[in-house]
Design an enzyme around this catalytic site. Sequence first.
Site, PDB file in Angstrom:
ATOM      1  N   TYR A 184      -8.018 -10.751   3.568  1.00  0.00           N
ATOM      2  CA  TYR A 184      -9.250 -10.122   4.086  1.00  0.00           C
ATOM      3  C   TYR A 184     -10.225  -9.755   2.977  1.00  0.00           C
ATOM      4  O   TYR A 184     -11.394  -9.456   3.240  1.00  0.00           O
ATOM      5  CB  TYR A 184      -8.929  -8.893   4.968  1.00  0.00           C
ATOM      6  CG  TYR A 184      -8.218  -7.757   4.275  1.00  0.00           C
ATOM      7  CD1 TYR A 184      -8.872  -6.926   3.377  1.00  0.00           C
ATOM      8  CD2 TYR A 184      -6.869  -7.500   4.530  1.00  0.00           C
ATOM      9  CE1 TYR A 184      -8.213  -5.879   2.735  1.00  0.00           C
ATOM     10  CE2 TYR A 184      -6.201  -6.470   3.903  1.00  0.00           C
ATOM     11  CZ  TYR A 184      -6.886  -5.666   3.006  1.00  0.00           C
ATOM     12  OH  TYR A 184      -6.220  -4.654   2.372  1.00  0.00           O
ATOM     13  N   GLU A 185      -9.737  -9.745   1.732  1.00  0.00           N
ATOM     14  CA  GLU A 185     -10.649  -9.426   0.631  1.00  0.00           C
ATOM     15  C   GLU A 185     -11.499 -10.633   0.247  1.00  0.00           C
ATOM     16  O   GLU A 185     -12.406 -10.528  -0.582  1.00  0.00           O
ATOM     17  CB  GLU A 185      -9.835  -8.954  -0.586  1.00  0.00           C
ATOM     18  CG  GLU A 185      -9.194  -7.603  -0.329  1.00  0.00           C
ATOM     19  CD  GLU A 185      -8.150  -7.219  -1.366  1.00  0.00           C
ATOM     20  OE1 GLU A 185      -8.274  -6.123  -1.929  1.00  0.00           O
ATOM     21  OE2 GLU A 185      -7.213  -8.005  -1.607  1.00  0.00           O
ATOM     22  N   HIS A 216     -10.201  -3.423  -6.817  1.00  0.00           N
ATOM     23  CA  HIS A 216      -9.050  -2.602  -7.196  1.00  0.00           C
ATOM     24  C   HIS A 216      -8.258  -3.276  -8.304  1.00  0.00           C
ATOM     25  O   HIS A 216      -8.196  -4.487  -8.407  1.00  0.00           O
ATOM     26  CB  HIS A 216      -8.172  -2.220  -6.017  1.00  0.00           C
ATOM     27  CG  HIS A 216      -7.592  -3.372  -5.270  1.00  0.00           C
ATOM     28  ND1 HIS A 216      -6.722  -4.266  -5.838  1.00  0.00           N
ATOM     29  CD2 HIS A 216      -7.760  -3.774  -3.984  1.00  0.00           C
ATOM     30  CE1 HIS A 216      -6.361  -5.152  -4.944  1.00  0.00           C
ATOM     31  NE2 HIS A 216      -6.989  -4.895  -3.809  1.00  0.00           N
ATOM     32  N   MET A 238      -1.290  -6.960   7.564  1.00  0.00           N
ATOM     33  CA  MET A 238      -2.294  -7.912   7.075  1.00  0.00           C
ATOM     34  C   MET A 238      -1.855  -8.588   5.773  1.00  0.00           C
ATOM     35  O   MET A 238      -2.696  -8.977   4.964  1.00  0.00           O
ATOM     36  CB  MET A 238      -3.624  -7.183   6.838  1.00  0.00           C
ATOM     37  CG  MET A 238      -4.126  -6.371   8.021  1.00  0.00           C
ATOM     38  SD  MET A 238      -5.605  -5.438   7.596  1.00  0.00           S
ATOM     39  CE  MET A 238      -5.739  -4.338   9.004  1.00  0.00           C
ATOM     40  N   SER A 239      -0.557  -8.713   5.572  1.00  0.00           N
ATOM     41  CA  SER A 239      -0.095  -9.285   4.289  1.00  0.00           C
ATOM     42  C   SER A 239       1.250  -9.974   4.482  1.00  0.00           C
ATOM     43  O   SER A 239       1.614 -10.342   5.602  1.00  0.00           O
ATOM     44  CB  SER A 239       0.043  -8.166   3.253  1.00  0.00           C
ATOM     45  OG  SER A 239       1.113  -7.301   3.595  1.00  0.00           O
ATOM     46  N   HIS A 295      -7.242   4.312   7.709  1.00  0.00           N
ATOM     47  CA  HIS A 295      -6.525   3.878   6.501  1.00  0.00           C
ATOM     48  C   HIS A 295      -5.914   5.077   5.771  1.00  0.00           C
ATOM     49  O   HIS A 295      -4.820   4.979   5.208  1.00  0.00           O
ATOM     50  CB  HIS A 295      -7.472   3.104   5.591  1.00  0.00           C
ATOM     51  CG  HIS A 295      -6.806   2.577   4.356  1.00  0.00           C
ATOM     52  ND1 HIS A 295      -5.770   1.658   4.397  1.00  0.00           N
ATOM     53  CD2 HIS A 295      -7.009   2.842   3.040  1.00  0.00           C
ATOM     54  CE1 HIS A 295      -5.374   1.389   3.165  1.00  0.00           C
ATOM     55  NE2 HIS A 295      -6.112   2.095   2.324  1.00  0.00           N
ATOM     56  N   ALA A 306       2.936  -1.839   4.255  1.00  0.00           N
ATOM     57  CA  ALA A 306       2.743  -0.810   5.279  1.00  0.00           C
ATOM     58  C   ALA A 306       2.358  -1.562   6.542  1.00  0.00           C
ATOM     59  O   ALA A 306       1.590  -2.520   6.476  1.00  0.00           O
ATOM     60  CB  ALA A 306       1.639   0.142   4.865  1.00  0.00           C
ATOM     61  N   HIS A 315      -5.181  -9.649  -0.941  1.00  0.00           N
ATOM     62  CA  HIS A 315      -5.173  -9.834   0.518  1.00  0.00           C
ATOM     63  C   HIS A 315      -6.199 -10.895   0.943  1.00  0.00           C
ATOM     64  O   HIS A 315      -7.269 -11.005   0.346  1.00  0.00           O
ATOM     65  CB  HIS A 315      -5.532  -8.523   1.233  1.00  0.00           C
ATOM     66  CG  HIS A 315      -4.558  -7.413   1.034  1.00  0.00           C
ATOM     67  ND1 HIS A 315      -4.689  -6.485   0.021  1.00  0.00           N
ATOM     68  CD2 HIS A 315      -3.434  -7.069   1.723  1.00  0.00           C
ATOM     69  CE1 HIS A 315      -3.683  -5.622   0.096  1.00  0.00           C
ATOM     70  NE2 HIS A 315      -2.917  -5.956   1.109  1.00  0.00           N
ATOM     71  N   SER A 341       0.825  -1.210   0.000  1.00  0.00           N
ATOM     72  CA  SER A 341       0.000   0.000   0.000  1.00  0.00           C
ATOM     73  C   SER A 341       0.854   1.254   0.000  1.00  0.00           C
ATOM     74  O   SER A 341       1.715   1.422   0.868  1.00  0.00           O
ATOM     75  CB  SER A 341      -0.881   0.070   1.261  1.00  0.00           C
ATOM     76  OG  SER A 341      -1.553  -1.124   1.462  1.00  0.00           O
ATOM     77  N   ASN A 344       1.992   3.874  10.856  1.00  0.00           N
ATOM     78  CA  ASN A 344       1.270   4.386  12.034  1.00  0.00           C
ATOM     79  C   ASN A 344       1.769   3.595  13.229  1.00  0.00           C
ATOM     80  O   ASN A 344       2.362   2.532  13.067  1.00  0.00           O
ATOM     81  CB  ASN A 344      -0.245   4.150  11.866  1.00  0.00           C
ATOM     82  CG  ASN A 344      -0.557   2.668  11.636  1.00  0.00           C
ATOM     83  OD1 ASN A 344      -0.372   2.152  10.526  1.00  0.00           O
ATOM     84  ND2 ASN A 344      -1.003   1.980  12.669  1.00  0.00           N
TER      85      ASN A 344
HETATM   86  N1  HPA Z   1      -2.347  -2.940  11.851  1.00  0.00           N
HETATM   87  C1  HPA Z   1      -2.515  -3.847  10.874  1.00  0.00           C
HETATM   88  N2  HPA Z   1      -2.192  -3.607   9.615  1.00  0.00           N
HETATM   89  C2  HPA Z   1      -1.696  -2.395   9.315  1.00  0.00           C
HETATM   90  C3  HPA Z   1      -1.503  -1.405  10.283  1.00  0.00           C
HETATM   91  C4  HPA Z   1      -1.852  -1.695  11.634  1.00  0.00           C
HETATM   92  O1  HPA Z   1      -1.719  -0.879  12.556  1.00  0.00           O
HETATM   93  N3  HPA Z   1      -0.978  -0.320   9.657  1.00  0.00           N
HETATM   94  C5  HPA Z   1      -0.865  -0.656   8.333  1.00  0.00           C
HETATM   95  N4  HPA Z   1      -1.293  -1.912   8.126  1.00  0.00           N
END
Ligand code: HPA
Length: 272
Positions: free
Chosen positions: A83-84, A59, A209-210, A245, A111, A81, A28, A233
């Site tokens: 989760y998709e 996407h 998540m990847s 996000h 990310a 992903h 991402s 973050n």
């Molecule tokens: N948690 C899970 N997945 C993420 C995060 C997070 O804080 N930031 C970017 N992808």
Amino acid sequence: MKEKILQATTYINEKFNSSPEIGLILGSGLGVLGDEIEEAVSISYSEIPHFPDSTVSGHKGKLIIGQLEGKTVIAMQGRFHYYEGYSLNQVTFPVRVMKQLGIESIIVTNAAGGINESFHPGNLMIISDHINNIGDNPLLGKNDETLGERFPDMSKAYDPKLIQHASDCAKELNLQVHKGVYAANSGPTYETPAEVNMLRLWGADAVGMSTVPEVIVARHAGIRVLGISCISNMAAGILDQPLAHSEVIETTERAREDFLKLVKKIISTIPK
Ligand code: HPA
């Protein structure tokens, strides 16, 4: 599965008939690296036989094959992903195809939320190891011995030589880069603060998540792996603010100059 891999590979080879040496999975906000590939052939996932149906996620993604820093590379601009709603077999199918096309190494990027409190949003982290907390594994089921062994060793999943090389490149560029353990959850929810505390106790430095499914399949296939996280973050509960996000994307874009410099340097001098 072998048949499907071969059909996808044949399709790609008709458009680009030379072997890529390095695969790139761009996470991402990090897809811009794909735009720097020269003499590029770009192929939408939707045209490649047996690639997962990206209308599911809504996407678009594409494979970009060409030259970067003097090396022939194949990049995934956008990934699938769990989760998709894709199975982990679908999520990792492109890695199988890249292996068949000839890659020897893969650089997997993402990310991630920072769990280690010495990290700051915008920092980069070289992945030293991972924790699979997805609750699934792409290798479940009958093993195809032509693709890899039944019980792959994961004790050095992230190639020590590539980790050292990436650290050396960061040093030469004067970039401060962390090293740490990446934990993968299924998502799509971000973690609760209690889950973040648990992951920290487990030894995780960052969460996302990847990446983990792709790395498992890459190791099964005997591909050397380098992983790089962009800390977008701080994970939930560390700062007293909700996660969004939009923040993840904004911070990743801020860090992308460093990211681009680092990955290009890694590729230009990648050791055999
Ligand atoms: N948690 C899970 N997945 C993420 C995060 C997070 O804080 N930031 C970017 N992808």
